[in-house]
Scaffold this motif. Sequence first.
Motif, PDB file in Angstrom:
ATOM      1  N   GLU A  30       0.946  -1.017  -0.037  1.00 14.51           N
ATOM      2  CA  GLU A  30      -0.089  -0.123   0.083  1.00 14.51           C
ATOM      3  C   GLU A  30       0.886   1.216  -0.073  1.00 14.51           C
ATOM      4  N   GLY A  31       1.982   1.261  -0.688  1.00 14.58           N
ATOM      5  CA  GLY A  31       2.927   2.340  -1.039  1.00 14.58           C
ATOM      6  C   GLY A  31       2.076   3.555  -1.653  1.00 14.58           C
ATOM      7  N   HIS A  32       2.496   4.571  -1.421  1.00 12.54           N
ATOM      8  CA  HIS A  32       1.913   5.965  -2.349  1.00 12.54           C
ATOM      9  C   HIS A  32       2.688   6.151  -3.463  1.00 12.54           C
ATOM     10  N   ILE A  33       3.801   5.711  -3.572  1.00 11.93           N
ATOM     11  CA  ILE A  33       4.883   6.067  -4.688  1.00 11.93           C
ATOM     12  C   ILE A  33       5.196   5.411  -5.790  1.00 11.93           C
ATOM     13  N   ASN A  34       5.696   4.136  -5.430  1.00  8.35           N
ATOM     14  CA  ASN A  34       6.290   3.237  -6.418  1.00  8.35           C
ATOM     15  C   ASN A  34       5.004   2.109  -6.789  1.00  8.35           C
ATOM     16  N   ASP A  35       5.377   1.394  -7.687  1.00  6.35           N
ATOM     17  CA  ASP A  35       4.532   0.271  -8.180  1.00  6.35           C
ATOM     18  C   ASP A  35       5.171  -1.219  -7.749  1.00  6.35           C
ATOM     19  N   PHE A  51      10.186 -12.787  -4.196  1.00  2.68           N
ATOM     20  CA  PHE A  51      11.134 -11.343  -4.305  1.00  2.68           C
ATOM     21  C   PHE A  51      10.141 -10.370  -4.485  1.00  2.68           C
ATOM     22  N   ILE A  52      10.506  -9.043  -4.201  1.00  2.00           N
ATOM     23  CA  ILE A  52       9.855  -7.907  -4.544  1.00  2.00           C
ATOM     24  C   ILE A  52      10.308  -7.259  -5.912  1.00  2.00           C
ATOM     25  N   LEU A  53       9.407  -6.744  -6.702  1.00  3.32           N
ATOM     26  CA  LEU A  53      10.081  -6.193  -7.888  1.00  3.32           C
ATOM     27  C   LEU A  53       9.200  -4.861  -7.944  1.00  3.32           C
ATOM     28  N   GLN A  54      10.050  -3.778  -8.109  1.00  3.13           N
ATOM     29  CA  GLN A  54       9.150  -2.633  -8.079  1.00  3.13           C
ATOM     30  C   GLN A  54       9.782  -1.489  -9.256  1.00  3.13           C
ATOM     31  N   ARG A  55       8.588  -0.892  -9.910  1.00  5.87           N
ATOM     32  CA  ARG A  55       8.926   0.078 -10.697  1.00  5.87           C
ATOM     33  C   ARG A  55       9.062   1.461  -9.996  1.00  5.87           C
ATOM     34  N   ILE A  95      17.597  -8.658   6.549  1.00  2.00           N
ATOM     35  CA  ILE A  95      18.179  -7.702   5.702  1.00  2.00           C
ATOM     36  C   ILE A  95      17.794  -7.519   4.298  1.00  2.00           C
ATOM     37  N   LEU A  96      17.533  -6.440   4.219  1.00  6.62           N
ATOM     38  CA  LEU A  96      17.022  -6.066   2.500  1.00  6.62           C
ATOM     39  C   LEU A  96      18.203  -6.165   1.699  1.00  6.62           C
ATOM     40  N   ARG A  97      17.990  -6.724   0.861  1.00  7.57           N
ATOM     41  CA  ARG A  97      19.285  -7.023  -0.137  1.00  7.57           C
ATOM     42  C   ARG A  97      18.717  -6.878  -1.531  1.00  7.57           C
ATOM     43  N   TYR A 119      13.981  -6.948  -5.048  1.00  8.54           N
ATOM     44  CA  TYR A 119      14.832  -6.962  -3.450  1.00  8.54           C
ATOM     45  C   TYR A 119      14.222  -8.230  -3.047  1.00  8.54           C
ATOM     46  N   ASN A 120      14.882  -8.913  -2.174  1.00  6.02           N
ATOM     47  CA  ASN A 120      14.656 -10.299  -1.635  1.00  6.02           C
ATOM     48  C   ASN A 120      13.460  -9.967  -0.859  1.00  6.02           C
ATOM     49  N   PHE A 121      12.260 -10.675  -0.859  1.00  4.21           N
ATOM     50  CA  PHE A 121      11.070 -10.625   0.028  1.00  4.21           C
ATOM     51  C   PHE A 121      11.388 -10.877   1.606  1.00  4.21           C
ATOM     52  N   ILE A 122      11.072 -10.114   2.150  1.00  6.08           N
ATOM     53  CA  ILE A 122      11.277 -10.282   3.887  1.00  6.08           C
ATOM     54  C   ILE A 122      10.117 -10.961   4.228  1.00  6.08           C
ATOM     55  N   GLU A 123      10.395 -12.208   4.513  1.00  6.06           N
ATOM     56  CA  GLU A 123       9.627 -13.168   5.041  1.00  6.06           C
ATOM     57  C   GLU A 123       9.175 -13.000   6.649  1.00  6.06           C
ATOM     58  N   VAL A 126       5.250  -8.399   8.060  1.00  8.34           N
ATOM     59  CA  VAL A 126       4.057  -7.694   7.287  1.00  8.34           C
ATOM     60  C   VAL A 126       3.869  -6.126   7.585  1.00  8.34           C
ATOM     61  N   SER A 127       3.186  -5.481   6.713  1.00  5.90           N
ATOM     62  CA  SER A 127       3.076  -3.932   7.033  1.00  5.90           C
ATOM     63  C   SER A 127       1.659  -3.542   7.714  1.00  5.90           C
ATOM     64  N   PHE A 128       1.848  -2.873   8.912  1.00  8.40           N
ATOM     65  CA  PHE A 128       0.452  -2.496   9.482  1.00  8.40           C
ATOM     66  C   PHE A 128       0.265  -1.076   8.760  1.00  8.40           C
ATOM     67  N   LEU A 228       4.376   3.739   9.744  1.00  7.19           N
ATOM     68  CA  LEU A 228       4.380   2.343  10.233  1.00  7.19           C
ATOM     69  C   LEU A 228       4.585   1.477   9.191  1.00  7.19           C
ATOM     70  N   ASN A 229       4.101   1.758   7.932  1.00  8.95           N
ATOM     71  CA  ASN A 229       4.068   0.441   6.994  1.00  8.95           C
ATOM     72  C   ASN A 229       5.332   0.352   6.361  1.00  8.95           C
ATOM     73  N   ASN A 230       6.586   1.272   6.719  1.00 12.90           N
ATOM     74  CA  ASN A 230       7.627   1.011   6.080  1.00 12.90           C
ATOM     75  C   ASN A 230       8.612   0.057   7.124  1.00 12.90           C
ATOM     76  N   VAL A 231       7.989  -0.471   7.983  1.00 12.03           N
ATOM     77  CA  VAL A 231       8.872  -1.296   8.897  1.00 12.03           C
ATOM     78  C   VAL A 231       7.964  -2.825   9.025  1.00 12.03           C
ATOM     79  N   VAL A 243      13.589  -2.786   8.376  1.00 12.08           N
ATOM     80  CA  VAL A 243      13.015  -1.525   7.915  1.00 12.08           C
ATOM     81  C   VAL A 243      13.220  -1.560   6.344  1.00 12.08           C
ATOM     82  N   ILE A 244      12.067  -1.068   5.646  1.00 13.67           N
ATOM     83  CA  ILE A 244      12.392  -1.242   4.252  1.00 13.67           C
ATOM     84  C   ILE A 244      12.108   0.283   3.632  1.00 13.67           C
ATOM     85  N   ASP A 245      11.785   0.416   2.386  1.00 14.93           N
ATOM     86  CA  ASP A 245      11.649   1.727   1.539  1.00 14.93           C
ATOM     87  C   ASP A 245      12.570   2.851   1.747  1.00 14.93           C
ATOM     88  N   LEU A 246      14.008   2.439   1.432  1.00 17.59           N
ATOM     89  CA  LEU A 246      14.986   2.930   1.514  1.00 17.59           C
ATOM     90  C   LEU A 246      15.468   4.230   0.680  1.00 17.59           C
TER      91      LEU A 246
HETATM   92  P1  ADP Z   1       6.452   2.913  -1.687  1.00 16.38           P
HETATM   93  O1  ADP Z   1       7.709   3.823  -1.905  1.00 16.38           O
HETATM   94  O2  ADP Z   1       5.625   3.042  -2.851  1.00 16.38           O
HETATM   95  O3  ADP Z   1       5.792   3.225  -0.329  1.00 16.38           O
HETATM   96  P2  ADP Z   1       7.503   0.623  -0.501  1.00 16.38           P
HETATM   97  O4  ADP Z   1       9.222   0.234  -0.894  1.00 16.38           O
HETATM   98  O5  ADP Z   1       7.426   1.025   0.762  1.00 16.38           O
HETATM   99  O6  ADP Z   1       7.117   1.699  -1.601  1.00 16.38           O
HETATM  100  O7  ADP Z   1       6.809  -0.902  -0.827  1.00 16.38           O
HETATM  101  C1  ADP Z   1       5.476  -0.899  -0.593  1.00 16.38           C
HETATM  102  C2  ADP Z   1       4.812  -1.878   0.171  1.00 16.38           C
HETATM  103  O8  ADP Z   1       5.533  -2.960  -0.360  1.00 16.38           O
HETATM  104  C3  ADP Z   1       5.426  -1.807   1.494  1.00 16.38           C
HETATM  105  O9  ADP Z   1       4.723  -0.970   2.604  1.00 16.38           O
HETATM  106  C4  ADP Z   1       5.686  -3.270   1.881  1.00 16.38           C
HETATM  107  O10 ADP Z   1       4.186  -3.634   2.546  1.00 16.38           O
HETATM  108  C5  ADP Z   1       5.753  -4.001   0.739  1.00 16.38           C
HETATM  109  N1  ADP Z   1       7.163  -4.386   0.765  1.00 16.38           N
HETATM  110  C6  ADP Z   1       8.119  -3.445  -0.032  1.00 16.38           C
HETATM  111  N2  ADP Z   1       9.454  -4.058  -0.046  1.00 16.38           N
HETATM  112  C7  ADP Z   1       9.324  -5.262   0.441  1.00 16.38           C
HETATM  113  C8  ADP Z   1      10.070  -6.316   0.873  1.00 16.38           C
HETATM  114  N3  ADP Z   1      11.262  -6.459   0.669  1.00 16.38           N
HETATM  115  N4  ADP Z   1       9.568  -7.600   1.493  1.00 16.38           N
HETATM  116  C9  ADP Z   1       8.340  -7.638   1.935  1.00 16.38           C
HETATM  117  N5  ADP Z   1       7.581  -6.611   1.525  1.00 16.38           N
HETATM  118  C10 ADP Z   1       7.860  -5.586   0.801  1.00 16.38           C
END
Ligand code: ADP
Length: 367
Positions: A30-35, A51-55, A95-97, A119-123, A126-128, A228-231, A243-246
């Motif tokens: 549910e990020g507001h910025i990337n896909d 894995f996570i793939l982002q545009r 660790i995010l890689r 990125y590796n998917f962080i198992e 979850v994001s709250f 909160l949803n970036n950890v 911690v994600i979204d660096l």
């Molecule tokens: P945005 O900049 O759009 O917020 P994020 O990097 O925060 O993009 O990613 C959006 C959402 O995707 C995060 O809030 C999280 O729920 C999920 N996410 C992102 N990266 C990972 C990851 N490596 N492992 C698991 N979930 C992830």
Amino acid sequence: MDTQALSTAGQAAALFDFPGPVTAMEPYGEGHINDTYRLGVRAGEGETRRFILQRLNTQVFKDPKGLMDNVTAVTRYLEKAMGGEGAPHGGQAEILRVIPTKAGENHLTLPNGEVWRAYNFIEGGVSFQTADDPRLIAASAHAFGRFARLLDGFPAESLHETIPKFHDTRSRLADFEKALAADCHGRAAACRPEIEFVQAHAQDCAMLMNLLEAGELPARVTHNDTKLNNVLINPETMHGVCVIDLDTVMPGLIHNDFGDAIRTCASTAAEDEQDLNKVRFDFEKYRLYAESYLAEVGGILRPKEREMLPWGARLMTLECGMRFLTDHLQGDVYFKIHRPGHNLDRARTQFRLVTGMVDAWAELCRL
Ligand code: ADP
Ligand code: GN1
Ligand code: MG
């Protein structure tokens, strides 16, 4: 689902160095910025890894290479720094890689100009979206506090500024004033109370930037998007996992990280709650976040930094509200929206929280 978007995601996915073929792909988070997409990859006989793939949003991030060089350097540094520390608070330390492309790069640019990264998917985490449980608040504060502490020795000057003046609240105010003067969608008339709220608090906006420029507050390596949803948090143990979204890690004030977290952690409602009666600044949640955060970073902060933390909460919340209102006036060009008026709803919750902080100001400063 947008099949064209999915097809470029498919093209991009094929060019990353995953341990096998991609077998599943779905929009995620549910990020507001990337896909963001979650992928399943066949890693071996009967084994699937995620894995996570982002545009990357290149309207927002104009220097994707600088950004990915930051992320690569910071994740490598964290990996080494965490090696010596073990798992925090009994939690699992993931660790995010950055997953390289098949050509060995930290990101991919498609012929159509789109920029992708993996990125590796962080198992296990979850994001709250809302801090309904106090354990989420403590987990988030420890995770972001630890992040700041571990990066204390990182050479801040080597980082690229991925969004110039990102948390310069004065410049956010100027952007708002420009958007109001232009009123290019004729929306200002329907948000007079919110506009007046910003105008009434305009004189606060320079407070922290003035102290930074006077050398009274130091720039550190900060995350700058500590909602909160970036950890990622383990829903069973309620410990922070990663911690994600660096994307916005750059030199900044510790107040940015403290304050941006308070917006979500010390609120009684979601960032986009439409019923403002549900939105309150909760002092006990604030106290819990502050105490847990200071347990991690207390040792590295200067007295002045500590003293000004309440201003971080107040200004980051005001700033975020101004950014939402600015985007509403500009026609929703920055933050993703899911309904008409979504950014205005978001601005209103932030202003409500600022009012709550102002009302509890003496208590905040005492703490
Ligand atoms: P945005 O900049 O759009 O917020 P994020 O990097 O925060 O993009 O990613 C959006 C959402 O995707 C995060 O809030 C999280 O729920 C999920 N996410 C992102 N990266 C990972 C990851 N490596 N492992 C698991 N979930 C992830
Ligand atoms: C954006 O990317 P995301 O959804 O984690 C924004 C933050 C805002 C936040 C408000 C790069 O965060 O600055 O505080 O929305 N990120 C960027 O929810 O602008
Ligand atoms: Mg995010």
